[in-house]
Structures are given as C-alpha cells and as structure tokens.
Design a protein around this motif. Structure first.
Motif, mmCIF file in Angstrom:
data_model
loop_
_atom_site.group_PDB
_atom_site.id
_atom_site.type_symbol
_atom_site.label_atom_id
_atom_site.label_comp_id
_atom_site.label_asym_id
_atom_site.label_seq_id
_atom_site.Cartn_x
_atom_site.Cartn_y
_atom_site.Cartn_z
ATOM 1 N N LYS A 147 0.824 -1.212 0.000
ATOM 2 C CA LYS A 147 0.000 0.000 0.000
ATOM 3 C C LYS A 147 0.858 1.262 0.000
ATOM 4 N N SER A 148 1.767 1.352 0.938
ATOM 5 C CA SER A 148 2.612 2.541 1.036
ATOM 6 C C SER A 148 3.557 2.655 -0.153
ATOM 7 N N ALA A 149 4.083 1.519 -0.622
ATOM 8 C CA ALA A 149 4.993 1.532 -1.767
ATOM 9 C C ALA A 149 4.288 2.063 -3.012
ATOM 10 N N ARG A 150 3.006 1.707 -3.178
ATOM 11 C CA ARG A 150 2.227 2.217 -4.320
ATOM 12 C C ARG A 150 1.990 3.724 -4.175
ATOM 13 N N GLU A 151 1.646 4.137 -2.969
ATOM 14 C CA GLU A 151 1.381 5.559 -2.730
ATOM 15 C C GLU A 151 2.616 6.417 -2.979
ATOM 16 N N LYS A 152 3.802 5.865 -2.696
ATOM 17 C CA LYS A 152 5.045 6.605 -2.884
ATOM 18 C C LYS A 152 5.614 6.444 -4.301
ATOM 19 N N GLY A 153 4.886 5.748 -5.169
ATOM 20 C CA GLY A 153 5.338 5.583 -6.545
ATOM 21 C C GLY A 153 6.505 4.618 -6.703
ATOM 22 N N LYS A 154 6.629 3.689 -5.766
ATOM 23 C CA LYS A 154 7.739 2.731 -5.802
ATOM 24 C C LYS A 154 7.372 1.422 -6.526
ATOM 25 N N VAL A 155 6.114 1.298 -6.925
ATOM 26 C CA VAL A 155 5.663 0.077 -7.613
ATOM 27 C C VAL A 155 5.488 0.368 -9.097
ATOM 28 N N ARG A 156 6.124 -0.451 -9.924
ATOM 29 C CA ARG A 156 6.049 -0.285 -11.372
ATOM 30 C C ARG A 156 5.083 -1.319 -11.959
ATOM 31 N N SER A 157 4.375 -0.931 -12.987
ATOM 32 C CA SER A 157 3.516 -1.852 -13.709
ATOM 33 C C SER A 157 4.277 -2.318 -14.944
ATOM 34 N N GLU A 158 4.589 -3.625 -15.011
ATOM 35 C CA GLU A 158 5.415 -4.158 -16.091
ATOM 36 C C GLU A 158 4.626 -5.152 -16.942
ATOM 37 N N GLY A 159 4.981 -5.208 -18.229
ATOM 38 C CA GLY A 159 4.337 -6.126 -19.146
ATOM 39 C C GLY A 159 4.995 -7.486 -19.170
ATOM 40 N N ARG A 160 4.524 -8.333 -20.073
ATOM 41 C CA ARG A 160 4.974 -9.728 -20.116
ATOM 42 C C ARG A 160 6.441 -9.883 -20.458
ATOM 43 N N GLU A 161 7.041 -8.922 -21.181
ATOM 44 C CA GLU A 161 8.430 -9.065 -21.600
ATOM 45 C C GLU A 161 9.432 -8.493 -20.602
ATOM 46 N N TYR A 162 8.955 -7.968 -19.483
ATOM 47 C CA TYR A 162 9.869 -7.450 -18.459
ATOM 48 C C TYR A 162 10.741 -8.581 -17.926
ATOM 49 N N MET A 163 12.058 -8.338 -17.859
ATOM 50 C CA MET A 163 12.981 -9.340 -17.338
ATOM 51 C C MET A 163 13.058 -9.231 -15.815
ATOM 52 N N VAL A 164 12.553 -10.219 -15.138
ATOM 53 C CA VAL A 164 12.521 -10.209 -13.675
ATOM 54 C C VAL A 164 13.938 -10.228 -13.109
ATOM 55 N N ALA A 165 14.187 -9.364 -12.136
ATOM 56 C CA ALA A 165 15.514 -9.257 -11.516
ATOM 57 C C ALA A 165 15.532 -9.969 -10.170
#
Length: 333
Positions: free
Chosen positions: A302-320
C-alpha cells in the motif's frame, strides 16, 4: 522450478557426513512444510534467505495482522550417489544403481577430501586431483555406455540424453575446521589444479556442517563467528550453485505467505508467473514490481504504491533477483 544437485565422490571423502547434515536440515524444514515422502538418498533443504523475515514483518505491519505470514523459502534437492568407486559404470560398488538416480540433476557436485583426519581410512582416496579425475572418468564411461545402448534403439536421439558431461560441475573441498579461514586461497589453488572455474569451487568442513545442523539458529551464528566465517558451507554451496546455473529468486508477499521462487536469469514476467502456476502464463495481464529494499523501507504494498515505488510491467519485463512481484492474472474462459 527447483534446483537439483547430485553429490558424487569416492568413499571416505566425507560425503556421507555432509549429506547426513543436509538430511538433518531437511527434517527441520519438513517439520514446518510437509512434503511427499523423500527417498533416503534425496535431501530437500531450504535456501537460506534473510529477506523473507523482513518481508513477513512488512506485510504484518501494513495489513495489521496479529501474526506473521508463513515464510516459504526456495529449496534445493541434493541427490546422494553412494558406493561410487572405480568401475562404478560397470555396476561395481552399487554405482550403476545410484548413477541412475542423478541423471536428471541440474549440476554434479564432486566432494573431494582435503582434510587430514588420520582416523578416517583413505582406501581408494589418493589426492584431490586424482580423486576428481577418477570420478569424472567413471561418469564419462557411464555416458559412453548410455550413448552406445541408446544408439541401438530405432530413431535414437543422442542429443536428447541427460549426460553427465553436459551438466555444470561444482566442487566441494572438504577441509579441516581450521582451514575454513583460508577458503579463498584453497579455492584458487584447486580450481587451477582441476581446471574448474573458481566460482564453482567451495570450501566446506563436513564435520562443521554436521555440528551446525544440531544447533539453533542463533547458536549457529555464534559458532560461525568463532570460526571466523559468516556463512555456513551449505549456504555458500547453494549460492555458488545458483551462480553456476544462472539462477535467481524473485519474491511474493501477502498475508497468506511470503515466498521465494527460483527462476533462470533472463526470465520474463510472463514465464516467471508460470512458475507459480502454469495457468498464469496464458492468463497473464501484468506484473506489479517493487524492489525488495523499497518494499521493506516503505512497509508493504500500500505505502509503496502511494510513494510511486511500484512499477507496472508487461509480459516481456525481465525479472531481476530480489524483485517483489504481484502478478495480475485474468479469469479462465
């Protein structure tokens, strides 16, 4: 996916001591997370991961729950091949029987005797390089026999065989307790002698691992500190196995559980979702991704989303490695 490592070595190199220590860790793990019956020569142990406890705390605080969510670490399967001696490929010393058990492992781990205990008989054991070459020869001969037998079959595809020679190699140097402090020096020395990448060689004292397996977690840390090392041999072996095989872990965090998932480096988000459930691949919509550091510092989703720390990634995003991920999945039609 899971990681499976086959442990090989001549008699009296300390392989059984190491494997028995692994089994004790397995028993402690299974007490909390039930698994199907495990064969006596297979040990499944958790991958040490301090991030999970921090994730659990963040979830508890953010969701206002009374208890911490369960921690489910990634696991490594160790397959022991007992009785391997010269002539094993022909069935001597039960070798043929046990060789069949490690055909499908991801990597072959050679345990070599470097310790000096005079009370342990060195029958069949010469020196680390000679022992390594003896075992490697047996595996190569077993491969040759497998290929020859397979060629006799109609429409045989030799390239599809799980040959030992095609598997990545790890080397465990089983040393005296006092030699653990000079692990780096020993790994450099023997990696050069054996022609193995230094990153695939790890120094372990099977005796110490056996003693550690009997101790509580805090007592383990104290014992390791007294020895002048910060990580157990098992943890260092797992880290090198992951590096050798190009594996990483991503994390999921919720009230039901916090969990580490094993994937190959370079896996995209859609395929990573399939590790959780195969249906997630075809129903993948997107992945919400947060770094572990941001997730913990912000105290949950919740807080991470509010602070803009969560990214929305598509299917081709390479997981780190260390990504905390929440997959958005569509409904089956």
């Amino acid at each position: 996916m899971s990681l499976a490592v086959g442990i090989v070595g001549l008699p009296n190199v300390g392989k059984s001591t190491l494997f028995n220590a692994l089994l004790k860790k397995q028993q402690a793990y299974v007490a909390n997370f039930p698994f199907a019956t495990i064969e006596p020569n297979v040990g499944i142990v958790p991958v040490p991961d301090e991030r999970l406890a921090k994730l659990a705390e963040a979830v508890k605080n953010s969701e206002g729950t009374v208890t911490l969510p369960p921690e489910v670490p990634a696991t490594v399967e160790f397959v022991d091949i007992a009785g391997l001696i010269a002539g094993a490929h022909k069935g001597e010393g039960l070798g043929n029987k046990f060789l069949s058990h490690i055909r499908d492992v991801d990597a072959v781990c050679h345990v070599l005797r470097v310790f000096t205990d005079p009370d342990v008989v060195k029958k069949g054991v010469t020196d680390p390089k000679g022992d390594f070459e003896t075992v490697k020869t047996e595996l190569d001969l077993a491969d040759l026999e497998t290929v020859e037998n397979h060629k006799k079959k109609k429409n045989a595809d030799v390239e599809a065989l799980p040959l030992f020679s095609k598997k990545p190699v790890l080397v465990v140097l089983n040393v005296d307790e006092g030699d653990l402090k000079k692990a780096t020096e020993l790994e450099e020395k023997y990696s050069a002698e054996l022609g193995i990448n230094k990153d695939a060689v790890v120094t372990i004292s099977a005796k110490v691992e056996s003693e550690l397996s009997e101790l509580a977690e805090e007592d383990q840390k104290t014992y390791l500190a007294q020895l002048g090392i910060d990580k157990s041999g098992l943890e260092r072996l797992i880290q090198k196995a992951f590096a050798t095989l190009g594996l990483i872990t991503f994390l999921t965090a919720g009230v039901k559980e916090v969990r580490a998932w094993t994937i190959r480096k370079g896996t995209n988000a859609q395929s990573a979702a399939g590790v959780i459930h195969t249906d997630f691949i075809k129903n993948f919509i997107k992945a919400d991704v947060c770094t572990f550091a941001d997730f913990v510092s912000e105290g949950g989703w919740k807080s991470a989303r509010e602070k803009g720390k969560v990214r929305s990634e598509g299917r081709e995003y390479m997981v780190a490695d260390g990504d905390v991920v929440e997959f958005k999945i569509g409904v089956n039609n």
